[in-house]
Motif scaffolding. Structure first.
Motif, PDB file in Angstrom:
ATOM      1  N   ASP A 233       0.780  -1.169  -0.178  1.00  0.00           N
ATOM      2  CA  ASP A 233      -0.004   0.009  -0.068  1.00  0.00           C
ATOM      3  C   ASP A 233       0.836   1.429  -0.116  1.00  0.00           C
ATOM      4  O   ASP A 233       0.368   2.367  -0.102  1.00  0.00           O
ATOM      5  CB  ASP A 233      -0.964  -0.028   1.134  1.00  0.00           C
ATOM      6  CG  ASP A 233      -0.295  -0.067   2.674  1.00  0.00           C
ATOM      7  OD1 ASP A 233       0.829   0.227   2.615  1.00  0.00           O
ATOM      8  OD2 ASP A 233      -0.938  -0.273   3.513  1.00  0.00           O
ATOM      9  N   GLY A 234       2.131   1.160  -0.237  1.00  0.00           N
ATOM     10  CA  GLY A 234       2.971   2.450   0.037  1.00  0.00           C
ATOM     11  C   GLY A 234       3.292   2.742   1.216  1.00  0.00           C
ATOM     12  O   GLY A 234       4.135   3.923   1.207  1.00  0.00           O
ATOM     13  N   ARG A 235       2.640   2.305   2.400  1.00  0.00           N
ATOM     14  CA  ARG A 235       2.866   3.235   3.416  1.00  0.00           C
ATOM     15  C   ARG A 235       4.175   2.609   4.376  1.00  0.00           C
ATOM     16  O   ARG A 235       4.725   3.297   5.276  1.00  0.00           O
ATOM     17  CB  ARG A 235       1.678   2.808   4.586  1.00  0.00           C
ATOM     18  CG  ARG A 235       0.546   3.432   4.289  1.00  0.00           C
ATOM     19  CD  ARG A 235      -0.563   3.395   5.374  1.00  0.00           C
ATOM     20  NE  ARG A 235      -1.932   4.306   5.163  1.00  0.00           N
ATOM     21  CZ  ARG A 235      -3.056   3.718   4.720  1.00  0.00           C
ATOM     22  NH1 ARG A 235      -2.825   2.228   4.424  1.00  0.00           N
ATOM     23  NH2 ARG A 235      -4.068   4.399   4.399  1.00  0.00           N
ATOM     24  N   VAL A 301       1.616  12.721  -3.230  1.00  0.00           N
ATOM     25  CA  VAL A 301       2.209  11.174  -3.460  1.00  0.00           C
ATOM     26  C   VAL A 301       3.308  11.171  -2.489  1.00  0.00           C
ATOM     27  O   VAL A 301       3.783  12.030  -1.863  1.00  0.00           O
ATOM     28  CB  VAL A 301       2.744  11.195  -5.085  1.00  0.00           C
ATOM     29  CG1 VAL A 301       1.493  11.333  -6.190  1.00  0.00           C
ATOM     30  CG2 VAL A 301       3.330  12.629  -5.261  1.00  0.00           C
ATOM     31  N   PHE A 302       3.853  10.067  -2.590  1.00  0.00           N
ATOM     32  CA  PHE A 302       5.143   9.749  -1.648  1.00  0.00           C
ATOM     33  C   PHE A 302       6.344   9.926  -2.553  1.00  0.00           C
ATOM     34  O   PHE A 302       6.412   9.559  -3.467  1.00  0.00           O
ATOM     35  CB  PHE A 302       4.916   8.295  -1.207  1.00  0.00           C
ATOM     36  CG  PHE A 302       4.054   7.672  -0.556  1.00  0.00           C
ATOM     37  CD1 PHE A 302       4.063   8.074   1.079  1.00  0.00           C
ATOM     38  CD2 PHE A 302       2.929   7.042  -0.591  1.00  0.00           C
ATOM     39  CE1 PHE A 302       3.057   7.836   1.827  1.00  0.00           C
ATOM     40  CE2 PHE A 302       1.732   6.793   0.376  1.00  0.00           C
ATOM     41  CZ  PHE A 302       1.767   7.191   1.610  1.00  0.00           C
ATOM     42  N   THR A 303       7.272  10.955  -1.613  1.00  0.00           N
ATOM     43  CA  THR A 303       8.463  10.849  -2.270  1.00  0.00           C
ATOM     44  C   THR A 303       9.503  10.451  -1.209  1.00  0.00           C
ATOM     45  O   THR A 303       9.384  10.418   0.115  1.00  0.00           O
ATOM     46  CB  THR A 303       8.750  12.554  -2.435  1.00  0.00           C
ATOM     47  OG1 THR A 303       8.329  13.048  -1.398  1.00  0.00           O
ATOM     48  CG2 THR A 303       7.714  12.820  -3.555  1.00  0.00           C
ATOM     49  N   SER A 304      10.751  10.478  -1.558  1.00  0.00           N
ATOM     50  CA  SER A 304      11.952  10.086  -0.889  1.00  0.00           C
ATOM     51  C   SER A 304      12.767  11.227  -1.004  1.00  0.00           C
ATOM     52  O   SER A 304      13.450  11.425  -1.926  1.00  0.00           O
ATOM     53  CB  SER A 304      12.550   8.602  -1.329  1.00  0.00           C
ATOM     54  OG  SER A 304      13.974   8.443  -0.629  1.00  0.00           O
ATOM     55  N   ALA A 312       9.271   6.863   3.117  1.00  0.00           N
ATOM     56  CA  ALA A 312       8.739   8.029   2.123  1.00  0.00           C
ATOM     57  C   ALA A 312       7.742   9.102   2.986  1.00  0.00           C
ATOM     58  O   ALA A 312       7.307   8.503   3.872  1.00  0.00           O
ATOM     59  CB  ALA A 312       7.936   7.370   1.176  1.00  0.00           C
ATOM     60  N   ARG A 313       7.871  10.110   2.219  1.00  0.00           N
ATOM     61  CA  ARG A 313       6.852  11.218   3.075  1.00  0.00           C
ATOM     62  C   ARG A 313       5.783  11.627   2.177  1.00  0.00           C
ATOM     63  O   ARG A 313       6.160  11.511   0.695  1.00  0.00           O
ATOM     64  CB  ARG A 313       7.554  12.289   3.536  1.00  0.00           C
ATOM     65  CG  ARG A 313       8.365  13.216   2.699  1.00  0.00           C
ATOM     66  CD  ARG A 313       8.977  14.186   3.590  1.00  0.00           C
ATOM     67  NE  ARG A 313       9.857  15.194   2.585  1.00  0.00           N
ATOM     68  CZ  ARG A 313       9.262  16.456   1.938  1.00  0.00           C
ATOM     69  NH1 ARG A 313       7.886  16.573   2.241  1.00  0.00           N
ATOM     70  NH2 ARG A 313       9.841  17.077   1.336  1.00  0.00           N
ATOM     71  N   LEU A 314       4.884  12.209   2.596  1.00  0.00           N
ATOM     72  CA  LEU A 314       3.791  12.893   1.576  1.00  0.00           C
ATOM     73  C   LEU A 314       4.409  14.110   1.062  1.00  0.00           C
ATOM     74  O   LEU A 314       4.540  15.202   1.660  1.00  0.00           O
ATOM     75  CB  LEU A 314       2.425  13.062   2.268  1.00  0.00           C
ATOM     76  CG  LEU A 314       1.725  11.511   2.592  1.00  0.00           C
ATOM     77  CD1 LEU A 314       0.505  12.157   3.475  1.00  0.00           C
ATOM     78  CD2 LEU A 314       1.223  11.035   1.430  1.00  0.00           C
ATOM     79  N   SER A 315       4.159  14.229  -0.287  1.00  0.00           N
ATOM     80  CA  SER A 315       4.353  15.799  -1.134  1.00  0.00           C
ATOM     81  C   SER A 315       3.234  16.127  -1.796  1.00  0.00           C
ATOM     82  O   SER A 315       2.624  15.334  -2.483  1.00  0.00           O
ATOM     83  CB  SER A 315       5.692  15.603  -1.749  1.00  0.00           C
ATOM     84  OG  SER A 315       6.754  15.281  -1.022  1.00  0.00           O
TER      85      SER A 315
END
Length: 406
Positions: A233-235, A301-304, A312-315
């Protein structure tokens, strides 16, 4: 030979697994003896358009590509429509209203069937098709055979609101209850649709290798370990996942891609049908995978960013635009995700669920985990996703696939 047979058998089992949650989570579908319930059609209101964006934007029929005249090279893109279930007004007596792009023709023919089913004895009527006489605004899609104005043959204006809804259901890319006298419908260009199907990254997209180095997608090899998410799930935390193979690899093809920009200064480039993890920016229940063509500014979306690259964090998405790039690359990692240009995306495309795709590709991932990464893959679409696409189109509801096809 035995391994190939086992892999084929496993792929069929994966389709069964894919179908089960699809029917449970998305309502009645094909299979399990369930009969599809009739869909309740809601007429469009006067002056309403669908989708609720401007006609010449990415989410609708897209930008104009220039007028087509009888003397231009592009005139061959238009095809006549001689469907006897459609009445063409053709007030110019030149046959111009019958000329249209193939996509427009397909949607119009589908709508003609819906009209006869809805109102027995009534036919679809086209009042305006391709315009060669300059009767519309400068950038009208009528000049490209991508737009039609329609009514019913009985000219009963009480039917027009429902006619607009039927046009939406028939697959027109933009429908507008424009006036009391007609409904306006338009479609994407043939070039645009052909360019946006499939799910890949361009050759100059960059991934992060174990150790921190970056590598362009065109130089990526099976066996390389790239930054990805540990969860479906990307989390989950980020980790380095081995590249097992390429689901698609076409180094010399130039296509139209979507560029999704973020407030972190990281922009990911991918085709319209590719899946990406997106959310309403709360990080809660709104998290899901969506097609790149569905991402809108204001979503997250998730970014590194920075070091360590463990989470990853939300951007926030700041813009979405089109770009022509060369190369089509769809790497398959062990974990089914990959960080590209610093943004987390799925490895999958065409079907609207990352989780279902991950299950369906499990036999292929298992095969490569036993045999080792593919070392001599030929260019083109891998045979396994090609098989899944064919089976999926037979067994899954069309609503699970990207609306522009696979």
């Amino acid at each position: 030979m035995r391994i190939s047979f086992l892999l084929l058998t496993a792929s069929l089992c994966a389709l069964v697994l894919l179908l089960a949650p699809a029917s449970e989570g998305c309502g009645p579908g094909r299979g399990y003896g369930k009969r599809r319930l009739p869909k309740k059609l809601i007429p469009l209101a006067y002056k309403q358009f669908s989708p609720n964006v401007a006609e010449k934007t990415l989410g609708a029929s897209g930008r104009p590509e220039g007028k087509i005249t009888r003397n231009s090279e592009r005139f061959k893109e238009l095809t006549p429509n001689y469907n006897t279930d459609i009445i063409f007004k053709d007030e110019e007596d030149t046959g111009a209203d019958r000329l249209m792009t193939q996509r427009c023709k397909d949607k119009l023919n589908s709508l003609a069937i819906s009209v006869m089913n809805m109102w027995p004895g009534v036919k679809l009527r086209v009042t305006e098709g391709w315009d060669e006489d300059g009767h519309h605004s400068e950038d009208s899609l009528h000049y490209e055979g991508r737009a039609v104005d329609i009514t019913t043959s009985d000219r009963d204006r009480n039917k027009y609101a429902m006619l607009a809804r039927l046009a939406v259901e028939a697959g027109f890319d933009w429908v507008y209850y424009e006036s009391k006298a007609h409904i306006h419908c338009s479609v994407k260009s043939e070039h645009s649709v052909a360019a946006k199907t499939g799910g890949c990254f361009p050759g100059d997209a960059q991934v992060i290798l174990e150790g921190g180095a970056t590598r362009q997608m065109c130089d990526l090899l099976p066996g390389d370990r790239v930054l990805a998410s540990s969860s479906t799930d990307g989390r989950g935390p980020l980790l380095y996942s081995p590249v097992l193979s390429f689901l698609d690899r076409q180094p010399n093809v130039t296509k139209t891609f979507y560029v999704i920009g973020t407030d972190a200064g990281l922009n990911i480039t991918l085709t319209a049908a590719h899946l990406i993890f997106a959310t309403d920016c709360t990080g809660g229940a709104g998290l899901r995978t969506v097609f790149a063509s569905e991402v809108r500014p204001g979503q997250c979306v998730f970014t590194s960013v920075g070091e360590p690259r463990s989470q990853a964090r939300l951007s926030v998405v700041t813009f979405v635009e089109e770009q022509r790039s060369t190369g089509l690359f769809a790497p398959l990692t062990q974990h089914g995700s990959i960080v590209v240009n610093g943004v987390l995306a799925s490895c999958y495309a065409a079907v609207d669920s990352h989780r279902l795709s991950h299950w369906a590709l499990a036999p292929l991932r298992f095969f490569y985990s036993l045999m080792g990464p593919s070392e001599a893959q030929s260019d083109g679409l891998h045979w396994y996703p090609r098989l899944l696409q064919r089976l999926g189109k037979m067994l899954l509801d069309a609503g699970h696939f990207h609306p522009w096809g696979i």
